[in-house]
Design a protein around this motif. Structure first.
Motif, short mmCIF file in Angstrom:
data_model
loop_
_atom_site.label_atom_id
_atom_site.label_comp_id
_atom_site.label_asym_id
_atom_site.label_seq_id
_atom_site.Cartn_x
_atom_site.Cartn_y
_atom_site.Cartn_z
N VAL A 1 1.79 -64.07 -7.59
CA VAL A 1 2.31 -64.31 -8.95
C VAL A 1 1.32 -65.08 -9.81
CG1 VAL A 1 4.78 -64.09 -8.44
CG2 VAL A 1 3.64 -66.25 -7.99
N GLY B 1 -0.44 -63.98 -12.16
CA GLY B 1 -0.29 -63.60 -13.57
C GLY B 1 0.81 -64.40 -14.25
N ALA B 2 1.88 -64.66 -13.52
CA ALA B 2 2.98 -65.44 -14.09
C ALA B 2 2.53 -66.88 -14.35
CB ALA B 2 4.18 -65.42 -13.14
N PHE B 3 1.81 -67.45 -13.39
CA PHE B 3 1.30 -68.81 -13.59
C PHE B 3 0.37 -68.83 -14.81
CE2 PHE B 3 1.46 -70.06 -8.77
CZ PHE B 3 2.83 -69.89 -8.78
N GLU B 4 -0.43 -67.79 -14.95
CA GLU B 4 -1.35 -67.74 -16.09
C GLU B 4 -0.62 -67.67 -17.42
OE1 GLU B 4 -4.88 -65.35 -16.14
OE2 GLU B 4 -5.11 -65.48 -13.96
N VAL B 5 0.47 -66.92 -17.47
CA VAL B 5 1.24 -66.86 -18.70
C VAL B 5 1.75 -68.25 -19.07
CG1 VAL B 5 3.44 -66.08 -19.70
CG2 VAL B 5 1.94 -64.45 -18.55
#
Lengths: 453, 496, 453, 496
Positions: free
Chosen positions: D103, D105-109
């Protein structure tokens, strides 16, 4: 079953009211020997939404979506960015699940949209009147030919060699069954279209000349002289356009004297969808030809209280009134696709359309310059909008498959469009739109270098 | 709320997209054909666009809002899964001319749908590319003409019942045939004896709608087919009403040679306010070789092929012993893929058992309406037995000077779309009511109550109905004015 | 900029009307030294829809979507199949872009939906009244504790050790700032919950006992005895449910004597969404407690013409009226998620909910039996609904990462939920729903065998 | 069209999903707790469901349909791209407890959005997990309390202006503080001198809304902050009105210690008929260490970490020198991811330049309304200068016995959502109009014309306005009856 609201209890009550013992009593008129005694064999039974979605997703994953590869296909179907609000709007139940607007009191949404759409198309094409859409560009092209025959009462048709071969095939197929005679050819490999040759084929028997603009090889030419030549012989000029975005950059067919302008509207709002449903556009320059047009027309009127409203009109041309004397057998239009076009065009506006066209052209020029540097490759066109023909020095069909193996959807080979025409076999149509990135151009260039070396 | 026209609120220098400004000085390769004149296309920003169309949409009535008892139009529920599937990138974002190896899934969808259509109809082949019902009719008639020409048999006449959809005669005429009417019996069916008498070496085909537009099954269908075949002609069946019999009867068993299928009717792809449709045509063994290009076929190795001009002859020789002799191409590319994915999704959802239930419930709902109305409305064929998927009524019994149209427009005020009116032409003031299988008994009961009360008001001579609708976005519209002085595109109002 | 309708010409006209020379004249009240002279540095400039979509898609692709792997995570967030019509409905602009229904004349859609939602939740929970939703299950849990303190005028709270640790943390965090005292613990590793131990902690100071059902380890137990014990001491029983689908198979908390039932509604309609937005459910068994409830409530009434209608009601409990004396500071509810829940529950109906629950339980039993055969693995639970605890004989956190490396999302380790609690470190929570296929179970079994061998 | 309740049309044996029938004889592991009694949950098939909710939706008004001049609520356009992005499977179909490596990508968002929020506000840190504005307020106040407790400073009072949102005092009370009012000047702003006089060692914080709910910028904000800080307290800023200043002023430059940001207001995530919201809180350097768990942080190697209970202490030691001392967890999981993706999409679309334009156009639109109405409505603060994003009017000048409420309800008949009324409480019969930046000049001109004409009718004593609305799905609803005898859940009607 999730779409069937009757319960068994309902069914029982209803049969009782009807006075039937079983459901099969309602099928008594079907000869007994023809009645099936249970579900048809060889097909699966009903399935949950989840199961069906899984199956269809599996099938969809067997296709390479354009977004997942550098993508350069055109040849009558163009990939543009469609704003997300377009799809949102066309999915509103009031548009999606509405019927043909034969009851105008409760269909003003569809009707006003169609009136706006007709106006947008007419203006884009430089015409006076457009209809409410036909199936697609190719069938619209045939309808234009048939209409020209009705107007001129002649039956010889001159097709430009640079008309999309599928369109030409449709015209030829239909003409086999009517009395129209068709003269057509494949395009010559040259940097500009052969207007003089086309003009030389027009005579006193000619009902119409059909020219594509930009043509199948992506070439652009001024059609005024063709229009003049056709008119001089009493023939009509039919212009076919398969990329409406081009008309944000180049003169409209109407400005150059086209009498009937038809085309494919898919590029705006509709998307690729593996070829359909698409959107046939159809317009005439001279309003006096309106009563010979095929398809639905939406017009302005007033209601009993004097309020402005819209209705389908001039239906005395149509099959449901005129039956065998109709201008066409067409019934359906491409309503929801027309809405998508209408919304996309509204979001663009003239400003956005011109910007979009400029951006397409800029990237196409950049791609052409870059690709021309690949050894063995040359660009055929002098002029083009967002699509041009590369000559690759070997059978382009093979090149396309080799590019695909490298993960690049590199264009449409002329060999696929014109099987068996040897002189075209080395041509590759490359389309470039605003969705094409500089990395995509680089990827195609590199892949082409490898494939050709 | 009234919503102005785009042309009244938009401005040509406003846009709802973000793109680089045009550099008019940039060099170009447009051959000196730059579009210099204003085009006249106003734009709106996204918020304005969304609002404009949302407001417009609310002037529409749709299946999502209420019942459409539209005979012969089969307005049924449009499942949302179908919309979702059609938007999967592997279906929505695929170019029709991509190399075959990158679109095997698309070929499989076409082929799988073809298998369903052939199996459900008991036919031999199917032409998938027709774009809509009328296009399918044309395809069928062209197959017939091609088959006749292949045997050197020039025939000139197509027989069509008076009750046929307008597309039938129009199609036959478009394909170069002379159209003659077939007479009907008092029971609303084709007169078999009269038909037999007319058959002969000049009759290319008979076009029959079955179930017919009076909502009745043509009991003599097999006999008709036999007679037509014996006379050397072909039987075209208009498949608009397939909803009534899917899973219960196979047209192939009745001797049909060609039948188009409206995917937006029986198989629930959305009407979309008038389209797009999709009209595949199933074909008998005699006609299958003549179907249009392209077509799909799965070969023994499991690969699905799309057969186009390029490969047609070779493929026919290798896999069909050379029998395939397509009459040509009817459209660019390969048909209405977006409708195929929806229809296949619908079929898989229902399955063979569910589709049979579809027909049964459609017929049950129609008979329920027929028997709930026959005491107060003229139902000429009700005595002869059950109807199929739709119930037909005439205006003979209402009192006064109120018309079918008045009754129909009054239904709008009751919250319904009007039924089909003045069609079929064979019955005076016809009202054709098709409930479809996706309406509940509760909806039908409400509808029947509303319908009965309107008939009673009409019988009582309620003059107010002549002005209906009262509660719609518009009152009755002046169609005569629209046609007399057509205004088909917006023009800037002239200054006073 | 595509969302900003003012043109420069508009801006000029408007400034003129206002009597301001420049836009900055309207910001005169901002001290000059605080005014920025241009766009803030360190951030990109505006971008097209296409460019933004591309960027966000890139980020999304860095996550492994549950659909793309055998998936077994639960622990308070469950993956179920959501019918496609749910998302279609919640995207209708009239729902999506509506405001809080403070103007009931033009918000009956939202209000009637909330009334239906409240009724569905109350019935599911076996309660009399439910509110119009809170943020999520964990905050609803805290609100229940706070409400119990208001009702009982006591401030000692007994938390079950088998309450979701995030929920327990939220209660403890909030209690640090209020006067509530919290007694809690981690769960014991045993096959059934320790009701007796819990009961022994209830005394005359206890405002409420908070129990999860099914609990964090997936265990199910009859809570009637806990309810009786609590009531005997004048305390309330708060029952937390994080999987509403379970209540299609097992007794409701209300039936067993719970006074306040709260939970997470995400499992129906809402989806995983990486943890939010979710849907806090809140209901009370006894209608007399309604005026102590937090959050919005929708009630039936009539309009000036006597027609039935719905309004937000009892708002004298709420912050916008009562300010510092409100029952909660909460303002927002989770309206659109409540709609999604409402639509999904309507599509299910009691019949579908029971079928769904049965299918979840059937597959969970199948998975548990299969996984129990993996060497070194045992199933802790005697009873469970669709989630159970595996003991894997080694640190389950490591096992989870190793499974992920094999492409299997194998569950939630107790070590992640209870860091530092050694006796729990070998536990792995495994959830199974109708979206789990037999192939998925096989894939987890095989991967687990490999990882543990 | 009236739409019945689900409970009046649904049936418990009907379902809109296809699942296997329940086998009641199958063995189970439910511990003998099977739910035996009927639950009472009626179902509908899919066609009935779609129609029920489509019809219900049409009784709602939304931004997509028209203008919402709702002061302090910032009802602006909700871009459809945001909805599309939030539904990407990588965001929508991801579990909050998936292994970190799946995840990223979620942390990056979360981290990217945090960067935007910090940069736009000029603050030091941000707490992302609060679920809504009020939850964010609570987070901010708890940070303040934790910071004070960390230095052993027990303070008891929070000062709040009378014009504050109701959530402000409720939040302070919920966090255990005593609430006292701050007086205002005649100009509608905080009285700096009076505030200074009240400050002292018992004041934990001052909660200020800036721009305030009178639509005015607190000119003395920096001086207020300095005074509060000097007295050892903290400044909480209610960020509900950040729309007016985003990109023009950074709250951090004004000395704010904590401010929540309503993503559904300034950053356009949809209101959804009442939620879900999302209320990240930006924090000053002094408060940042005390923010809630979890939080995200990118380390030097480019990896984004989600810091939870598990790793909080170790992470703080390794990367923050041990300074991070979270006050704990406010919610399960990690915050409103679905709102984060939408808000980030919105920010990327506008960019730093576009967001500045947002504030300018919002303020321009509001002043345009103020100056177009001040001649006929009491606008108490209009003389002192421009307003920010909203214009405030009072009822002092209208004639007769008509009220602000009558004016508001009459707006419904004109096709508008009413403005905010009776708030802020400081002005009699207040009307707070916030046009936002996504309304066009044409819309404002129409609105102004309608508003003026209603004021004129009110002045003329038009009694009909007391009964408005006339053209809405409902006339005025009886709120008293609803509260007196609450009916909060459907019950089967009793037999007569």
């Amino acid at each position: 079953m999730r779409y069937l609201p009757l319960t068994d209890a309902d069914r029982g009550e209803m049969l009782a009211k009807i006075g039937a013992g079983t459901i099969d009593d309602l099928f008594v008129d079907v000869p007994e020997e023809a009645r099936l005694d249970g579900p048809i064999r060889g097909l699966p039974m009903h399935a949950s939404e989840m199961a069906v979605e899984k199956h269809m997703r599996k099938l969809s994953k067997k296709n390479l979506a354009a977004a997942d590869a550098p993508f350069f296909l055109g040849a009558g179907a163009y990939r543009h960015h469609v704003p997300s609000s377009v799809d949102q709007i066309i999915q509103r139940g009031e548009f999606l699940t509405a019927y043909t607007p034969y009851q105008p009191e409760i269909a003003q949404g569809t009707l006003q949209m169609l009136f706006e759409f007709q106006t947008q198309v007419a203006r884009l094409y430089g015409c006076a009147v457009a209809n409410a859409s036909l199936y697609d560009g190719s069938t619209a092209c045939w309808e234009a030919v048939a209409m020209a025959s009705r107007i001129t009462r002649r039956d010889h048709v001159v097709l430009s060699g640079a008309l999309h071969p599928h369109y030409a095939e449709v015209v030829k197929t239909m003409a086999k069954f009517t009395s129209d005679e068709i003269a057509g050819a494949e395009p010559a490999i040259q940097s500009t279209p052969d207007n003089a040759g086309l003009i030389s084929r027009i005579d006193d028997q000619t009902s119409c000349v059909v020219v594509q603009y930009p043509d199948i090889l992506g070439r652009i030419t001024d059609l005024s002289e063709v229009a003049e030549a056709a008119h001089a012989k009493g023939a009509l000029l039919v212009v076919v356009n398969t990329e409406p975005v081009a008309l944000g950059a180049i003169k409209s067919p109407g400005e150059m004297g086209a009498d009937i302008v038809v085309g494919e509207g898919q590029a705006l709002g509709v998307g690729l969808q593996f070829g359909g449903p698409y959107l046939g556009l159809f317009a005439v320059r001279d309003p006096k030809h309106v009563r010979q047009m095929p398809g639905r027309l939406c017009g302005e009127t007033v209601d009993a209280e004097g309020k402005r409203g819209f209705v389908l009109t001039l239906s005395t041309r149509e099959q449901h009134i005129r039956r065998e004397k109709a201008t066409s057998n067409i019934c359906t239009n491409s309503g929801l696709c027309a809405l998508a076009f209408n919304v996309h065009m509204t979001l663009l506006g003239e400003k956005g359309l011109r910007q979009l066209a400029a951006e397409n052209h800029r990237l196409a020029c950049q791609a052409a310059d870059r690709l021309a540097k690949v050894p063995g490759v040359s660009v055929l066109n002098d002029n083009y909008f967002n699509e041009f023909t590369l000559m690759v020095g070997q059978d382009a069909r093979e090149v396309v498959h080799k590019l695909a193996a490298k993960g690049v959807l590199g264009g449409v080979s002329l060999g696929r469009l014109y099987p068996g025409v040897d002189r075209l076999s080395e041509g590759l149509l490359v389309a470039v739109t605003e969705t094409t990135s500089e990395e995509d151009i680089e990827a195609l260039t590199n892949a082409l270098e490898e494939v050709l070396s | 709320l009234e919503e102005p026209l785009l042309f009244e609120i938009g401005r040509t220098n406003v846009t709802g997209v973000d793109l680089p400004e045009v550099n008019t000085d940039a060099p170009n390769r447009l051959g000196g054909l730059e579009r210099a004149e204003p085009i006249g296309l106003p734009g709106l920003t996204e918020p304005e666009t969304v609002r404009h169309y949302t407001r417009l949409s609310r002037q529409n009535y749709g299946i999502d809002l209420g019942f459409f008892p539209l005979g012969s139009c089969t307005m049924k529920h449009n499942p949302r899964l179908n919309e979702k599937v059609a938007r999967m990138p592997g279906f929505a974002d695929v170019h029709p001319l991509q190399p075959r190896e990158t679109v095997q899934g698309a070929f499989e969808v076409i082929n799988e749908l073809a298998h369903w259509l052939i199996t459900l109809t008991g036919m031999h082949g199917v032409a998938m590319s027709p774009k809509a019902g009328a296009h399918g009719e044309l395809c069928g008639i062209l197959c017939i003409r091609a088959a006749l020409e292949a045997r050197g048999d020039a025939r000139e006449v197509v027989l069509v019942p008076e009750s046929a959809h307008g597309t039938n005669p129009a199609t036959a005429a478009f394909a170069g045939y002379r159209v003659e009417n077939i007479p009907a019996t008092d029971e609303g069916r084709v007169d078999l004896e009269a038909l037999k008498a007319r058959l002969g070496p000049d009759v290319a085909a008979v076009m029959i709608t079955n179930p017919n537009t009076c909502g009745l099954f043509e009991r003599d269908m097999k006999k008709i087919s036999d007679a037509v075949h014996e006379a050397g002609g072909f039987v075209y069946c208009d498949g608009a009403n397939f909803n009534a019999i899917v899973g219960k009867v196979r047209p192939g068993d009745l001797g049909v040679d060609a039948m188009h299928i409206n995917l937006h009717k029986t198989f629930s792809t959305p009407h979309g306010g008038g389209g797009p449709g999709s009209g595949p045509v199933v074909l008998s063994e005699a006609l299958s070789p003549f179907g249009p290009l392209p077509y799909t076929a799965r070969t023994a190795d499991g690969v699905v092929h799309l057969v186009e001009e390029e490969s047609a002859d070779a493929f026919s020789k290798e896999h069909f012993g050379g029998v395939m002799q397509s009459f040509g191409r009817m459209t660019a590319f390969h048909g209405q893929m977006g409708m195929f994915t929806r229809a296949l999704t619908y079929m898989l959802s229902h399955g063979a058992d569910g589709l049979r239930q579809v027909a049964e419930d459609a017929v049950l709902n129609a008979n329920y309406i027929l028997r709930s109305m026959e005491d107060i409305l003229h139902a000429p064929y009700a005595a002869s037995g059950p109807c199929m998927h739709e119930a037909l009524f005439g205006d003979r019994d209402f009192g006064g000077d109120l018309s079918t149209l008045d009754l129909a427009k009054s239904m709008i005020d009751e919250g319904y779309h009007p039924m089909t009116v003045y069609f079929p032409l064979v019955l005076h003031g016809a009202m054709l009511v098709e409930p479809t299988e996706t309406e509940s008994k509760a909806t039908l009961d409400q509808f029947i109550a509303a319908f009965r009360s309107l008939v009673e008001r009409a019988n009582a001579g309620d003059e107010a109905m002549k002005q209906a609708p009262y509660y719609a976005p518009r009152r009755r519209l002046d169609e005569t004015q629209a046609a007399r002085k057509p205004n088909l595109a917006w023009a800037e109002p002239e200054d006073d």
